[in-house]
Design an enzyme around this catalytic site. Structure first.
Site, short mmCIF file in Angstrom:
data_model
loop_
_atom_site.label_atom_id
_atom_site.label_comp_id
_atom_site.label_asym_id
_atom_site.label_seq_id
_atom_site.Cartn_x
_atom_site.Cartn_y
_atom_site.Cartn_z
N GLU A 265 0.84 -1.20 0.00
CA GLU A 265 0.00 0.00 0.00
C GLU A 265 0.87 1.25 0.00
O GLU A 265 1.59 1.52 0.97
CB GLU A 265 -0.92 0.03 1.23
CG GLU A 265 -1.80 1.27 1.26
CD GLU A 265 -2.68 1.36 2.49
OE1 GLU A 265 -3.25 2.44 2.73
OE2 GLU A 265 -2.78 0.35 3.22
N LYS A 397 -8.08 -14.91 16.48
CA LYS A 397 -8.29 -14.53 15.09
C LYS A 397 -9.75 -14.17 14.79
O LYS A 397 -10.23 -14.34 13.66
CB LYS A 397 -7.82 -15.63 14.13
CG LYS A 397 -6.34 -15.96 14.32
CD LYS A 397 -5.90 -17.15 13.50
CE LYS A 397 -4.44 -17.48 13.81
NZ LYS A 397 -3.97 -18.68 13.13
N ASP A 473 1.97 -14.11 12.83
CA ASP A 473 0.81 -14.67 12.15
C ASP A 473 -0.07 -13.51 11.68
O ASP A 473 -0.69 -12.83 12.51
CB ASP A 473 0.03 -15.56 13.11
CG ASP A 473 -1.09 -16.32 12.41
OD1 ASP A 473 -1.50 -15.90 11.31
OD2 ASP A 473 -1.57 -17.32 12.97
N HIS A 571 -2.41 10.36 -1.51
CA HIS A 571 -2.58 9.03 -2.12
C HIS A 571 -2.47 9.09 -3.63
O HIS A 571 -1.97 8.16 -4.26
CB HIS A 571 -3.93 8.42 -1.70
CG HIS A 571 -3.85 7.63 -0.43
ND1 HIS A 571 -3.74 6.27 -0.41
CD2 HIS A 571 -3.82 8.03 0.86
CE1 HIS A 571 -3.67 5.84 0.84
NE2 HIS A 571 -3.72 6.90 1.64
#
Length: 587
Positions: A265, A397, A473, A571
């Site tokens: 990104e 998670k 993770d 951006h």
């Protein structure tokens, strides 16, 4: 040596082009047809021979024991029986093909893929059983599909683009065909070949033939496939490249850190870097670790709710905790049970164990300890039915209020006071604008959305980027990104106090992806590589505070861009490219 030389480079070998479809059924002559008896009769003979010889020897040895005859004194008939039992055992072992024995004791020969009739018979059955319309992960590489007649790998339509993966040797070509037809399971290549990179290359080529899709843009070379065997990834066909940028230096608790961030990104690293600059020019940030404990919550069931309550009272009794802690701590030299929180739903009960896990993230460690305690409790509660080692009260998670309130992993708060002139000159906004935007966006706006732990601008952006770079993770960014960002004017409204509170940062510096070379290098850059020798758990705790510090920098910069109306402009400048990336790659 010759085969090794041929495997070392694929550029000089043409891609294979099959000229006929690969049949689904093996109707050709099999090696077993050369036996004097049909295969099933041969098997019956060896079964009978083995058990008869063993039965004879047991009877003979029993008679010797009764008559006090030394066992090492054997007759000719006994020698014949011993040889017959050993020979038949070897035959039966070879026929039924125990993979782990073959991989550890008998290295496969070069013709192992075609000449062993016992493997052909068994794997044809395996191919039939594994055929499915929508293959699962392991079946993806060897689901049963035949190639169309006269199909070629490199066609006029360029099904395979530039730099196709080519067949390296005739032996490799034979193995690829075996995988494509389903005779050889794709997941067994590493154990059969003993060469992880060669297995990945063969699996990759077989996958391209099965799907007709090119993997030319996915790198294969330049990666240590041995390092991921059995711990990080199964059935690899390459690796994905993610650029790593550096934000910083981040001045945190009096020390400077260059924070590695793996992301695709645009603007993310630049924005975080600007936040680090503002923090550094204002004297740095301070972080405090509030709590350190990984959790696991099994679910158990009883016949009645009263029995479930009996176990709850037993576990909450302080006199029983010491005994349970001793049982739990046997699972590891680092594991230390901290507490057990119980919740009842009818006759079902959820036991949320919390424990210290050293420098490991700790999921496996706490799971082993929980299993020890459950086995111990069975003696006093024989009617307890363990439904699952994880009952989602952990909670791993998944966004969950229990993590937001109770914490999971490392709970950290990080703060900084940004001087007013730094807010104006570096962040291009004002203290008043930031305070107002934070209240309306991060607090009120998140409440309107019903957010759970999402009272921030983009904490997950920074958490995920740092996690990927350091071998954590990535899926645990769900709860690790729980964060509330607070901003208020201080020093008579001249300066800005900004803080992030993150109750469930789940990180480790040993185990899993932290052992890979690239991720290990990023940990080393932060000074937290491996386990701390001086104080167990110190490295993982430091990493958690660095994550919180990086989030603080990212929140500060993005909120400033929003307050100044610069988000879209920045951006468009940094997150857009006029280059044709495909042409650049081909060039």
């Amino acid at each position: 040596m010759e085969s090794h030389h041929r495997r070392s480079s694929a550029s000089s070998v043409r891609p294979h082009k099959p000229t006929r479809p690969i049949p689904l059924e093996d109707d050709s002559t099999k090696a077993s047809d050369a036996l004097p008896l049909p295969l099933y009769l041969t098997n019956a003979v060896f079964f009978t021979l083995f058990f008869s010889a063993v039965y004879f020897l047991l009877n003979r040895w029993r008679e010797k024991i009764r008559s006090s005859t030394p066992l090492h004194v054997v007759t000719f008939s006994e020698i014949v029986a011993i040889l017959a039992s050993v020979a038949s055992f070897i035959y039966l072992l070879g026929f039924f093909g125990i993979d782990f024995v073959q991989s550890l004791v008998l290295r496969p020969s070069t013709d192992v893929w075609a000449s062993e009739d016992d493997e052909v018979e068994n794997e044809v059955l395996l191919r039939k059983e594994d055929a499915r319309k929508v293959p699962c992960g392991q079946a993806l590489d060897h689901s049963l599909r035949s190639l169309p007649p006269s199909a070629s790998i490199v066609t006029a339509e360029k099904v395979y683009d530039e730099m196709p993966v080519t067949v390296m040797t005739e032996e490799d070509e034979e193995i690829i065909r075996s995988v494509v037809t389903g005779l050889t399971p794709s997941y067994s290549l590493e154990s059969k070949l003993g060469d992880c990179k060669r297995a990945a290359a063969i699996r990759r080529e077989a996958l391209q033939r099965l799907t007709g899709k090119s993997l030319s843009g996915l790198p294969l070379d330049g990666f240590d496939y041995e390092s991921i065997l059995g711990q990080c990834c199964e059935m690899p066909v390459g690796y994905v490249q993610i650029p790593v940028g550096i934000a910083g230096p981040l001045l945190l608790n009096g020390r400077e850190y260059s924070v590695p961030m793996a992301t695709t990104e645009g603007c993310l690293v630049a924005s975080t870097n600007r936040g680090c600059k503002a923090i550094h020019l204002s004297g740095g940030a301070t972080s405090v670790l509030l709590r350190d404990g990984m959790t696991r919550a099994p679910v158990v069931r009883f016949g009645t709710a009263k029995r479930a309550a009996d176990l709850k009272f037993y576990l909450e009794d302080p006199e029983n905790f010491e005994t349970l802690a001793v049982v739990f701590n046997r699972s590891s030299r680092f594991a230390r049970l901290q507490g057990i929180k119980c919740a009842i739903a009818g006759k079902n009960m959820y036991l949320r164990f919390s424990c210290f896990t050293g420098d490991a993230m700790g999921m496996n460690m706490v799971s082993k300890g929980v299993q020890n305690v459950l086995d111990f409790l069975q003696s006093d509660f024989p009617d307890m039915d363990v439904i699952g080692i994880s009952g989602n009260f952990c909670s791993d998670k998944k966004p969950a209020a229990v993590n937001w309130i109770e914490g999971r992993g490392k709970s950290v708060v990080c703060e900084a006071i940004i001087k007013g002139d730094i807010v104006r000159k570096v962040l291009k906004t004002s203290v008043e604008s930031l305070v107002e935007l934070n209240m309306l966006k991060n607090l009120t706006g998140s409440a309107m959305a019903g957010a759970l732990g999402g009272f921030n601008a983009h904490a997950s952006n920074i958490v995920t980027a740092v996690y990927i770079a350091t071998g954590q993770d990535p899926a645990q960014n769900v709860e690790s990104s729980h964060c509330i960002t607070m901003m208020e004017a201080v020093n008579d409204g001249k300066d800005l106090h900004v803080s992030v509170t993150m109750p469930s940062i789940e990180v480790g510096t040993v185990g899993g992806g932290t052992q890979l070379a690239s991720q290990s290098a990023c940990l080393n850059l932060l000074g937290v590589k491996g386990a701390s020798k001086e104080s167990p758990g110190a490295n993982s705790r430091l990493l958690a505070t660095i994550v919180a510090g990086a989030v603080l920098a990212g929140e500060l910069s993005l909120m400033s861009a929003l307050a100044a109306g610069q988000l879209v402009k920045s951006h468009m400048k940094y997150n857009r490219s006029s280059k044709d990336v495909s042409k650049v790659a081909s060039a």
